[in-house]
Scaffold this active site. Sequence first.
Site: not given
Length: 361
Positions: A52, A162
């Site tokens: 703001e 993996a």
Amino acid sequence: MIDPRFMAHALGLARRGLGRVWPNPAVGCVIERHGVILGRARTADGGRPHAETRALAQAGGAARGATAYVTLEPCAHHGATPPCAQALIDAGIARVVIAARDPDPRVDGGGIAMLRAAGIEVIEGVLDSEARSLQQGFLTRLAQGRPFVTLKLATSIDGRIATASGDSQWITGPEARAHVHAQRACHDAVMVGAGTARNDDPQLTVRGMGEVPQPVRIVLSRRLDLPVDSAMTRGTAPVWMVHGSKAPEDRRAAFAARGVSLIACPAGPGGHIDLSAALSELARRGLTRLYCEGGGTLAAALLSGNLVDRLDCYTAGLALGAEGTPALGAMGLSVLSDAPRLRLSEVRTLGPDILHRWTAG
């Protein structure tokens, strides 16, 4: 309608602050009059100045009589800076449109009350659900005392991360990996377990996106039995290590000498780090959005503890077989009804790979 249009613009500004403004919320603000934007801003990197005040500074004297669109209720308390609600009043703003209320006890309607007491028209709830989705990290920290947790998995079609020999680079293609870097950038911190840190020696940084603030890198290691010299400790981005209370003093001293922040946590089931306690401590230190990249043991523990708010699963079109490393460690399930269930919220193609995004609840 004009209000949703300008609020959508403010939300777009706020989104750019994700991962850059913690511990504060990522807020956007647009100052408009007669359809012309006079000022627009998001919360600055590091959390201040607020959106703001930055937008008002752009608008200057033209802000008098204008409308302010703010994605989160303006603050009403004196902290490091004066209240944003007072700044809007002092600037002569005539109308404030707010997407979502701020549940922080220091605000929680107080900013709205200040504005209305000053004679300013206040409209609430414009694009409220979009704003709350954007503020999930901030809201989770307030409501649950922990960061919003995104768990990321990158797997083969048979759920492996993996091969049996440990070869994992790369399962997914460049498009998916670039998307992961973008996700790192919009989270406050990236976390891995000790096994991933040892086996992969990851940097856990954002790369390929220019000069951007780097997330905190976090490793969970009960005994701190990791190499002191690693890709992370050689880097400049902050490193936090969450460890058990019985981690050897010499290991603590060695990591502290490399600039690592050490966080001691109590033990949970099986002697492992209590994840709920660890997340609470990370929230206490200001983190609102946490991106966990495994490995399998940590991922399984987070899911088992109902500590995952979003699961991003990147799937590649290759199979590694039963001998490959599974994406998840043991979860101790004996009946299907005990398995954590998530809701599919998004499916996206990333080059040759697919992202399935799942959310809790």
